[in-house]
Write a protein that holds these residues in place. Structure first.
Motif, short mmCIF file in Angstrom:
data_model
loop_
_atom_site.label_atom_id
_atom_site.label_comp_id
_atom_site.label_asym_id
_atom_site.label_seq_id
_atom_site.Cartn_x
_atom_site.Cartn_y
_atom_site.Cartn_z
N ARG A 158 0.84 -1.21 0.00
CA ARG A 158 0.00 0.00 0.00
C ARG A 158 0.87 1.25 0.00
O ARG A 158 0.59 2.21 -0.74
N ASP A 159 1.90 1.28 0.85
CA ASP A 159 2.79 2.44 0.89
C ASP A 159 3.53 2.62 -0.42
O ASP A 159 3.76 3.75 -0.87
N GLY A 160 3.90 1.51 -1.07
CA GLY A 160 4.58 1.59 -2.35
C GLY A 160 3.69 2.17 -3.44
O GLY A 160 4.13 3.00 -4.25
N VAL A 161 2.43 1.75 -3.45
CA VAL A 161 1.48 2.27 -4.44
C VAL A 161 1.24 3.76 -4.21
O VAL A 161 1.25 4.57 -5.14
N LEU A 162 1.02 4.13 -2.94
CA LEU A 162 0.80 5.54 -2.62
C LEU A 162 2.03 6.38 -2.94
O LEU A 162 1.90 7.53 -3.40
N LEU A 163 3.20 5.82 -2.73
CA LEU A 163 4.43 6.52 -3.07
C LEU A 163 4.50 6.79 -4.57
O LEU A 163 4.86 7.89 -5.00
N GLY A 164 4.15 5.79 -5.37
CA GLY A 164 4.14 5.97 -6.82
C GLY A 164 3.16 7.04 -7.25
O GLY A 164 3.46 7.87 -8.12
N VAL A 165 1.98 7.05 -6.64
CA VAL A 165 0.96 8.06 -6.98
C VAL A 165 1.45 9.46 -6.59
O VAL A 165 1.29 10.43 -7.35
N ALA A 166 2.06 9.58 -5.40
CA ALA A 166 2.56 10.87 -4.95
C ALA A 166 3.68 11.37 -5.86
O ALA A 166 3.76 12.57 -6.17
N LEU A 167 4.55 10.47 -6.29
CA LEU A 167 5.62 10.86 -7.22
C LEU A 167 5.05 11.32 -8.55
O LEU A 167 5.54 12.29 -9.15
N LEU A 168 4.02 10.65 -9.01
CA LEU A 168 3.37 11.05 -10.26
C LEU A 168 2.76 12.45 -10.11
O LEU A 168 2.89 13.29 -11.01
N GLY A 169 2.12 12.69 -8.96
CA GLY A 169 1.57 14.02 -8.72
C GLY A 169 2.64 15.09 -8.68
O GLY A 169 2.46 16.19 -9.22
N HIS A 221 5.57 19.92 -11.04
CA HIS A 221 6.78 20.64 -11.46
C HIS A 221 7.85 19.60 -11.81
O HIS A 221 8.15 18.74 -11.00
N TYR A 222 8.43 19.73 -12.99
CA TYR A 222 9.39 18.73 -13.44
C TYR A 222 10.61 18.64 -12.54
O TYR A 222 11.04 17.55 -12.16
N ALA A 223 11.19 19.79 -12.19
CA ALA A 223 12.42 19.78 -11.39
C ALA A 223 12.18 19.16 -10.03
O ALA A 223 12.94 18.29 -9.58
N ALA A 224 11.11 19.60 -9.35
CA ALA A 224 10.81 19.04 -8.03
C ALA A 224 10.47 17.56 -8.13
O ALA A 224 10.91 16.75 -7.30
N GLY A 225 9.70 17.18 -9.15
CA GLY A 225 9.32 15.78 -9.31
C GLY A 225 10.51 14.89 -9.58
O GLY A 225 10.63 13.80 -9.00
N ILE A 226 11.43 15.33 -10.45
CA ILE A 226 12.61 14.53 -10.75
C ILE A 226 13.51 14.41 -9.53
O ILE A 226 14.09 13.35 -9.27
N ALA A 227 13.64 15.50 -8.76
CA ALA A 227 14.44 15.45 -7.54
C ALA A 227 13.87 14.43 -6.55
O ALA A 227 14.61 13.64 -5.95
N LEU A 228 12.55 14.43 -6.39
CA LEU A 228 11.92 13.47 -5.48
C LEU A 228 12.03 12.04 -6.00
O LEU A 228 12.22 11.10 -5.23
N LEU A 270 17.28 6.46 -4.77
CA LEU A 270 18.45 6.29 -3.90
C LEU A 270 18.08 5.49 -2.65
O LEU A 270 18.83 4.60 -2.22
N GLY A 271 16.93 5.81 -2.06
CA GLY A 271 16.51 5.09 -0.87
C GLY A 271 16.23 3.63 -1.14
O GLY A 271 16.65 2.75 -0.38
N LEU A 272 15.55 3.35 -2.24
CA LEU A 272 15.21 1.96 -2.57
C LEU A 272 16.44 1.15 -2.98
O LEU A 272 16.59 -0.02 -2.62
#
Length: 206
Positions: free
Chosen positions: A162-173, A178-185, A191-193
């Motif tokens: 569930r956390d992995g799916v939500l993480l993917g959705v949040a990254l997509l959002g 914003h491209y720069a902020a999204g790519i940084a995240l 890196l964490g994974l």
């Protein structure tokens, strides 16, 4: 109320009950104070057009369409406010949600004193106060950053799907805000994974 819960303990137990009202008053106070600056004025003019025009504008701009579409929908709500003030109010709303997310994902990791200090620094930050009162995507970017990093830590600690799916959705959002902020995240998530050698989750998120 039970006898073991006194009013002096409420700020420690429920700091959002203190900080959210303060933040709402502080950030909403005189939203029409400053005239729209260049980028902000462009956002306001674009929202006067049709949703198709908004999408076409975003396609030719350096920013993705998510914030513009959210602002377009928000501006259609008849709140009886001026065009500029209503647009800025949406940014304030994202900042308030950021405060809730900050306490939800980070406050639980600290003791009551550190939690209270963290929220105070966030709410009374002059930088956040300035940029959260503009009809731009800054506070939405901050909201996504808080949520993405919080979900990433939860996933690294528990590896729940569930956390992995939500993480993917949040990254997509974040990427659609914003491209720069999204790519940084996205880079932080990778890196964490990869540090945890979770190759499958990193590939799935990418």
């Amino acid at each position: 109320w039970s006898s073991d819960v006194c009013s002096s303990d409420l700020p420690k137990k429920y700091p959002l009950a203190v900080f959210l009202p303060l933040q709402a008053v502080l950030y909403c106070w005189n939203l029409a104070l400053l005239s729209p600056w260049m980028d902000e004025a462009i956002s306001l003019m674009v929202e006067r057009r049709t949703v198709g025009d908004v999408i076409r504008f975003a396609a030719g701009d350096i920013h993705p369409p998510l914030y513009y579409l959210l602002l377009y929908a928000w501006q259609q709500i008849p709140l009886g406010l001026s065009w500029t003030v209503q647009a800025r109010l949406l940014s304030v709303g994202f900042a308030l949600l950021g405060t809730v997310a900050l306490d939800r994902f980070w406050g639980s990791r600290f003791n009551s004193r550190a939690r209270f200090t963290m929220l105070a620094l966030w709410v009374f930050s002059p930088c956040l106060l300035l940029y959260a009162r503009m009809s731009r995507s800054y506070s939405l970017q901050a909201l996504f950053a808080i949520v993405v990093v919080g979900l990433l830590l939860q996933f690294l600690e528990g590896s729940r799907r569930r956390d992995g799916v939500l993480l993917g959705v949040a990254l997509l959002g974040a990427l659609y805000t914003h491209y720069a902020a999204g790519i940084a995240l996205l880079a932080v998530a990778n890196l964490g994974l990869l540090w945890r050698r979770n190759w499958r989750a990193a590939a799935a998120i990418d």
